[in-house]
Design a protein around this motif. Structure first.
Motif, mmCIF file in Angstrom:
data_model
loop_
_atom_site.group_PDB
_atom_site.id
_atom_site.type_symbol
_atom_site.label_atom_id
_atom_site.label_comp_id
_atom_site.label_asym_id
_atom_site.label_seq_id
_atom_site.Cartn_x
_atom_site.Cartn_y
_atom_site.Cartn_z
ATOM 1 N N PRO A 1 0.853 -1.184 0.000
ATOM 2 C CA PRO A 1 0.000 0.000 0.000
ATOM 3 C C PRO A 1 0.890 1.236 0.000
ATOM 4 O O PRO A 1 1.997 1.207 0.549
ATOM 5 N N ILE A 2 0.404 2.315 -0.618
ATOM 6 C CA ILE A 2 1.254 3.486 -0.830
ATOM 7 C C ILE A 2 0.586 4.738 -0.282
ATOM 8 O O ILE A 2 -0.575 5.018 -0.568
ATOM 9 N N ILE A 3 1.362 5.485 0.480
ATOM 10 C CA ILE A 3 0.975 6.803 0.953
ATOM 11 C C ILE A 3 1.965 7.758 0.282
ATOM 12 O O ILE A 3 3.172 7.613 0.459
ATOM 13 N N ALA A 4 1.446 8.713 -0.499
ATOM 14 C CA ALA A 4 2.353 9.540 -1.285
ATOM 15 C C ALA A 4 1.902 10.993 -1.345
ATOM 16 O O ALA A 4 0.709 11.293 -1.303
ATOM 17 N N SER A 5 2.876 11.858 -1.459
ATOM 18 C CA SER A 5 2.595 13.278 -1.659
ATOM 19 C C SER A 5 1.862 13.461 -2.980
ATOM 20 O O SER A 5 2.183 12.808 -3.978
ATOM 21 N N ASN A 6 0.920 14.365 -2.973
ATOM 22 C CA ASN A 6 0.126 14.668 -4.157
ATOM 23 C C ASN A 6 0.860 15.709 -5.000
ATOM 24 O O ASN A 6 0.413 16.849 -5.134
ATOM 25 N N VAL A 7 2.012 15.328 -5.556
ATOM 26 C CA VAL A 7 2.855 16.255 -6.315
ATOM 27 C C VAL A 7 3.370 15.587 -7.586
ATOM 28 O O VAL A 7 3.436 14.364 -7.689
ATOM 29 N N GLY A 8 3.762 16.421 -8.539
ATOM 30 C CA GLY A 8 4.409 15.958 -9.759
ATOM 31 C C GLY A 8 3.638 14.881 -10.481
ATOM 32 O O GLY A 8 2.426 14.964 -10.650
ATOM 33 N N ASN B 1 -6.983 1.610 -5.628
ATOM 34 C CA ASN B 1 -7.225 1.220 -4.239
ATOM 35 C C ASN B 1 -5.907 0.975 -3.511
ATOM 36 O O ASN B 1 -4.901 0.625 -4.124
ATOM 37 N N TYR B 2 -5.950 1.107 -2.201
ATOM 38 C CA TYR B 2 -4.813 0.860 -1.314
ATOM 39 C C TYR B 2 -3.668 1.841 -1.538
ATOM 40 O O TYR B 2 -2.513 1.558 -1.232
ATOM 41 N N THR B 3 -4.000 2.979 -2.133
ATOM 42 C CA THR B 3 -3.041 4.070 -2.256
ATOM 43 C C THR B 3 -3.755 5.332 -1.795
ATOM 44 O O THR B 3 -4.978 5.426 -1.891
ATOM 45 N N ILE B 4 -2.996 6.264 -1.308
ATOM 46 C CA ILE B 4 -3.597 7.531 -0.886
ATOM 47 C C ILE B 4 -2.645 8.666 -1.222
ATOM 48 O O ILE B 4 -1.442 8.559 -1.026
ATOM 49 N N LEU B 5 -3.204 9.710 -1.807
ATOM 50 C CA LEU B 5 -2.443 10.912 -2.132
ATOM 51 C C LEU B 5 -2.689 11.945 -1.038
ATOM 52 O O LEU B 5 -3.834 12.204 -0.671
ATOM 53 N N VAL B 6 -1.614 12.517 -0.538
ATOM 54 C CA VAL B 6 -1.699 13.406 0.618
ATOM 55 C C VAL B 6 -1.191 14.795 0.247
ATOM 56 O O VAL B 6 -0.112 14.938 -0.318
ATOM 57 N N ASP B 7 -2.008 15.799 0.579
ATOM 58 C CA ASP B 7 -1.589 17.189 0.384
ATOM 59 C C ASP B 7 -0.858 17.724 1.609
ATOM 60 O O ASP B 7 0.047 18.534 1.491
ATOM 61 N N ASN B 8 -1.280 17.267 2.794
ATOM 62 C CA ASN B 8 -0.694 17.759 4.037
ATOM 63 C C ASN B 8 -0.599 16.594 5.026
ATOM 64 O O ASN B 8 -1.611 16.155 5.558
ATOM 65 N N PHE B 9 0.604 16.128 5.267
ATOM 66 C CA PHE B 9 0.808 14.979 6.152
ATOM 67 C C PHE B 9 0.479 15.279 7.611
ATOM 68 O O PHE B 9 0.459 14.386 8.441
ATOM 69 N N TYR B 10 0.236 16.532 7.942
ATOM 70 C CA TYR B 10 -0.064 16.911 9.322
ATOM 71 C C TYR B 10 -1.549 17.189 9.549
ATOM 72 O O TYR B 10 -1.954 17.483 10.661
ATOM 73 N N ASP C 1 -6.582 10.563 9.236
ATOM 74 C CA ASP C 1 -7.708 9.627 9.377
ATOM 75 C C ASP C 1 -7.901 8.803 8.103
ATOM 76 O O ASP C 1 -8.151 7.598 8.167
ATOM 77 N N HIS C 2 -7.768 9.447 6.935
ATOM 78 C CA HIS C 2 -7.889 8.723 5.664
ATOM 79 C C HIS C 2 -6.797 7.654 5.542
ATOM 80 O O HIS C 2 -7.051 6.534 5.098
ATOM 81 N N ILE C 3 -5.594 8.017 5.918
ATOM 82 C CA ILE C 3 -4.477 7.071 5.877
ATOM 83 C C ILE C 3 -4.766 5.889 6.800
ATOM 84 O O ILE C 3 -4.630 4.731 6.406
ATOM 85 N N TYR C 4 -5.176 6.189 8.022
ATOM 86 C CA TYR C 4 -5.463 5.145 8.995
ATOM 87 C C TYR C 4 -6.550 4.204 8.487
ATOM 88 O O TYR C 4 -6.409 2.973 8.563
ATOM 89 N N ASN C 5 -7.626 4.746 7.936
ATOM 90 C CA ASN C 5 -8.723 3.920 7.415
ATOM 91 C C ASN C 5 -8.278 3.068 6.234
ATOM 92 O O ASN C 5 -8.674 1.902 6.115
ATOM 93 N N MET C 6 -7.446 3.622 5.368
ATOM 94 C CA MET C 6 -6.932 2.843 4.239
ATOM 95 C C MET C 6 -6.099 1.672 4.753
ATOM 96 O O MET C 6 -6.238 0.541 4.298
ATOM 97 N N LEU C 7 -5.267 1.930 5.740
ATOM 98 C CA LEU C 7 -4.411 0.875 6.278
ATOM 99 C C LEU C 7 -5.233 -0.209 6.973
ATOM 100 O O LEU C 7 -4.926 -1.392 6.861
ATOM 101 N N LYS C 8 -6.267 0.175 7.675
ATOM 102 C CA LYS C 8 -7.135 -0.803 8.339
ATOM 103 C C LYS C 8 -7.860 -1.677 7.320
ATOM 104 O O LYS C 8 -8.111 -2.850 7.575
ATOM 105 N N SER C 9 -8.194 -1.110 6.166
ATOM 106 C CA SER C 9 -8.971 -1.856 5.170
ATOM 107 C C SER C 9 -8.114 -2.787 4.319
ATOM 108 O O SER C 9 -8.631 -3.600 3.567
ATOM 109 N N CYS C 10 -6.821 -2.665 4.449
ATOM 110 C CA CYS C 10 -5.923 -3.409 3.572
ATOM 111 C C CYS C 10 -5.615 -4.792 4.124
ATOM 112 O O CYS C 10 -4.818 -4.943 5.038
#
Length: 146
Positions: A71-78, A88-97, A103-112
């Motif tokens: 599963p991938i958590i990645a900056s929403n850049v480039g 599915n099982y990937t999430i693009l993040v604008d602000n890691f803080y 919460d989106h990251i946590y839910n994605m990880l729980k569903s995987c």
């Protein structure tokens, strides 16, 4: 969740990250690997791949992680959104803080489910990025240009 953080690569932010992990009292749970020659072993050893870079064109590491079924958590850049959009099982993040993003990251990880997640991502990656598919796409582009 019982987590440890493994950071591959070296660069100008390494010392800052080491100091920050000490400041947060998590240094004993963070492993700084430096330059990694054997990336296959690296991907075998991790459960989740995260790239927090603020400037990326088309990082090969994202494709490698997907081919490894992580599963991938990645900056929403480039070019990252071009690779991961609507997968599915990937999430693009604008602000890691941001609490909502966390919460989106946590839910994605729980569903995987590890097996389903790995099979799905591996299948998607190889259908889009294997050498044969890539060559076909390039051939189509060249033919369109002619």
């Amino acid at each position: 969740m019982d987590l440890k953080l493994i950071i591959a690569g070296d660069g100008p932010e390494e010392e800052k990250l080491i100091n920050y992990s000490k400041e947060l009292n998590i240094f004993d749970r963070v492993h700084f690997l430096g330059f990694v020659e054997d990336m296959r072993s690296f991907y075998d050893d991790i459960d989740i791949y995260c790239i927090s870079s603020t400037t990326e064109d088309l990082p090969l590491s994202v494709i490698e992680a997907m081919m490894s079924g992580k599963p991938i958590i990645a900056s929403n850049v480039g070019g990252i959104p071009d690779i991961l959009k609507n997968i599915n099982y990937t999430i693009l993040v604008d602000n890691f803080y941001d609490k909502i993003e966390i919460d989106h990251i946590y839910n994605m990880l729980k569903s995987c489910n590890k097996t389903n997640c790995a099979e799905y991502l591996n299948k998607i990656a190889f259908s889009q990025f294997d050498n044969k598919t890539y060559c076909k796409k390039l051939t189509t582009i060249y033919k369109d240009l002619i």
